[in-house]
Design a protein around this motif. Structure first.
Motif, short mmCIF file in Angstrom:
data_model
loop_
_atom_site.label_atom_id
_atom_site.label_comp_id
_atom_site.label_asym_id
_atom_site.label_seq_id
_atom_site.Cartn_x
_atom_site.Cartn_y
_atom_site.Cartn_z
N LYS A 140 0.83 -1.20 0.00
CA LYS A 140 0.00 0.00 0.00
C LYS A 140 0.87 1.25 0.00
O LYS A 140 1.91 1.30 0.65
CB LYS A 140 -0.91 0.00 1.22
CG LYS A 140 -1.86 -1.20 1.27
CD LYS A 140 -2.68 -1.20 2.55
CE LYS A 140 -3.62 -2.40 2.60
NZ LYS A 140 -4.38 -2.45 3.86
N LEU A 141 0.40 2.28 -0.72
CA LEU A 141 1.12 3.54 -0.77
C LEU A 141 1.05 4.27 0.57
O LEU A 141 2.05 4.79 1.07
CB LEU A 141 0.55 4.42 -1.88
CG LEU A 141 1.33 5.70 -2.22
CD1 LEU A 141 2.70 5.36 -2.78
CD2 LEU A 141 0.54 6.54 -3.23
N GLU A 142 -0.15 4.32 1.15
CA GLU A 142 -0.33 4.98 2.44
C GLU A 142 0.22 4.08 3.55
O GLU A 142 -0.01 2.87 3.55
CB GLU A 142 -1.80 5.27 2.70
CG GLU A 142 -2.39 6.34 1.79
CD GLU A 142 -1.81 7.71 2.06
OE1 GLU A 142 -1.53 8.02 3.24
OE2 GLU A 142 -1.62 8.48 1.09
N PRO A 143 0.95 4.63 4.52
CA PRO A 143 1.52 3.81 5.59
C PRO A 143 0.43 3.09 6.40
O PRO A 143 -0.54 3.71 6.84
CB PRO A 143 2.26 4.83 6.46
CG PRO A 143 2.55 5.98 5.55
CD PRO A 143 1.38 6.04 4.61
N GLU A 144 0.59 1.80 6.55
CA GLU A 144 -0.24 1.00 7.44
C GLU A 144 0.72 0.17 8.30
O GLU A 144 1.34 -0.78 7.82
CB GLU A 144 -1.18 0.09 6.65
CG GLU A 144 -2.08 -0.75 7.53
CD GLU A 144 -3.04 -1.63 6.75
OE1 GLU A 144 -3.12 -2.84 7.05
OE2 GLU A 144 -3.70 -1.09 5.82
#
Length: 516
Positions: A61-65
């Motif tokens: 995923k591009l957004e941090p998780e």
């Protein structure tokens, strides 16, 4: 018949075993392997398979998780203390059990660095971190000097991957004391907790990963993965076509059709989270006038470079920003632009008298690097800049005689601090190497950007920093290069958006072999 069946079965088993191994032809291989000291594009390829951080990330995923890794849970005790519970049953590649002692040792070797390469890395990204403290065998606390807006981000860095304390200390000298010689030796015989052990390392030439059966998570899908250095692009492509290599790195867009035309081969690529840049030495006598450096930047048609060298696949930024930076992505800023008329005007207003401006470039390190430098010489000539290209293997970034050179500015972590800031912060590497200066005003703006917990306040401060860079430029981001990997069609692999640049991720779920 029985003999036939047994022979056939043995052949199938042997074939399956072979199918679990791959060879990667890489443009470059590191001279050392130590996640704490490494800062290079080359080095970033090699650590994720063999080492772990306390806090992980879903790299698909591009957004941090953020996800548990060597720590199963974490919480803030107060504004300057985070407590982490460690995963039990984790084993290092040398058979030692991981405990809080190893974690504290690994973190404090960076937070309280004395080994010179660690000191540099600690200063440019971990300066707010004071110490790690053992609470019990599976609990640690991390303490910072000031409230930290980027806790998880900075605990998940490559530089704070966990290494074994006893093994490292015993590598040289006194086994009870961590000495510089221990860290030097570790970089040639690295040990981590990841799904692959580094079973062979020939500095600058070869890295061999072997599946680690005692890994705490999902077992590695490959039995072995061998990375060998093949510096020339044509040789890498030949190795791919002949089957000597299963994957090859750093393929320029104009070579993609040559690979994709072969029914047995394919390519994967992306605009890498890294800028190819031109750096300029603001302290060189010939470049101290900022108008000269502004003219050097305005003269460069980066869109033309993109079309000519990257077939339009690269990303040309208006400012020092990347989509991966999430809420801090600021494409609305115009810090860098092409304006040859402005370049000519600035030169006329400046102290420039036709002095030769030397542009240094590596011969093979950066894809299309020399071609870009050659084109830049022509663009400079069109506005009246007397440029000279010097292609050499040596690093000149810290040389006071360096004037300008090709270089890169990666995204070391997904924040403007993790790309621009790591290099251009007060007391960062650029200032430390003498090619960049900051003052009290710049430092005050940086402090607001770095430590504000309000996103809008951070964005406003970053815009101010970019205006300072526009008026007195030490750097021009040329583009985010579109880097490609060639591979056999039987392989399912591609760069994942949540990784830092160039990571060769061969963990479970990241690679599949069609014939295994």
């Amino acid at each position: 018949m029985k003999t036939f069946l047994m022979t056939t079965a043995a052949t199938l088993v042997a074939g399956a075993a072979m199918a679990q191994s791959i060879t990667v032809g890489a443009a470059n291989v590191s001279d050392y392997l130590d996640p704490g000291r490494d800062h290079s594009n080359v080095g970033s390829q090699f650590y994720y398979n063999a080492f772990d951080t306390l806090i992980g990330r879903d790299h698909s995923k591009l957004e941090p998780e953020w996800v548990p890794a060597l720590a199963t849970e974490w919480m803030l005790v107060d504004d300057t203390t985070m407590e982490l519970k460690l995963r039990e049953g984790v084993t290092f590649h040398n058979g030692e059990d991981m405990t809080a002692d190893d974690v504290v040792f690994s973190l404090n070797r960076m937070y309280q660095a004395t080994f010179p390469p660690y000191v540099v890395r600690s200063r440019d990204r971990l300066g707010n971190f004071v110490e790690a403290v053992k609470i019990d065998d599976y609990t640690v606390q991390i303490k910072v000097e000031r409230p930290e807006p980027l806790w998880e981000t900075l605990i998940s860095l490559q530089q704070v991957m966990i290494i074994p304390e006893d093994y490292t200390k015993a590598l040289s000298g006194d086994p009870e004391v961590a000495e510089d010689g221990d860290y030097e030796a570790f970089s040639l015989a690295p040990v981590g907790t990841g799904p692959y052990a580094i079973s062979e390392f020939v500095p600058g030439q070869k890295v061999v990963y072997s599946r680690f059966d005692d890994f705490w998570g999902d077992l590695a899908p490959l039995e072995t993965a061998t990375v060998i250095r093949i510096p020339e692009t044509a040789s890498r492509i030949t190795a791919l076509k002949t089957g000597e290599a299963d994957i090859v790195t750093n393929i320029a867009p104009d070579q993609l059709d040559l690979i994709n035309a072969d029914p047995n081969l394919k390519t994967e690529g992306s605009a890498t989270a890294l800028f190819h840049v031109m750096i300029m030495n603001v302290n060189h006598p010939n470049l101290q006038d900022p108008k000269i450096r502004q003219a050097m930047s305005y003269a460069i048609d980066r869109d033309l470079l993109n079309e000519a060298l990257w077939l339009g696949k690269a990303v040309v930024p208006s400012t020092h920003t990347m989509e991966e930076m999430g809420a801090l992505h600021m494409p609305e800023l115009t810090t860098f632009e092409y304006n040859p008329e402005m370049a000519r005007q600035l030169l006329a207003e400046s102290s420039y008298n036709g002095e030769e401006i030397v542009f240094d470039a590596f011969p093979v390190y950066y894809t299309n690097g020399v071609l870009a430098a050659q084109a830049i010489m022509e663009m400079w000539a069109e506005v009246g800049i007397n440029g000279k290209l010097d292609v050499q293997d040596g690093w000149t970034g810290g040389d006071p005689e360096m004037m300008a050179r090709s270089w890169s500015n990666p995204m070391y972590f997904a924040d403007p601090f993790g790309s621009f800031g790591v290099m251009w912060a007060p007391n960062g590497p650029s200032e430390g190497e003498g090619r960049f200066n900051t003052d009290e005003e710049y430092a005050a703006i940086w402090e607001r950007f770095r430590f504000s917990t309000d996103v809008e306040a951070r964005k406003a401060a970053y815009a101010e920093l970019m205006d300072r860079i526009k008026q007195n430029p030490p750097v021009l981001p040329l583009y985010r290069p579109f880097e490609s990997w060639g591979m056999q069609t039987s392989i399912t692999w591609k760069p994942q958006p949540g990784h830092i640049p160039y990571v060769l991720d061969f963990r479970a779920g990241a690679i599949a072999l069609g014939d295994s």
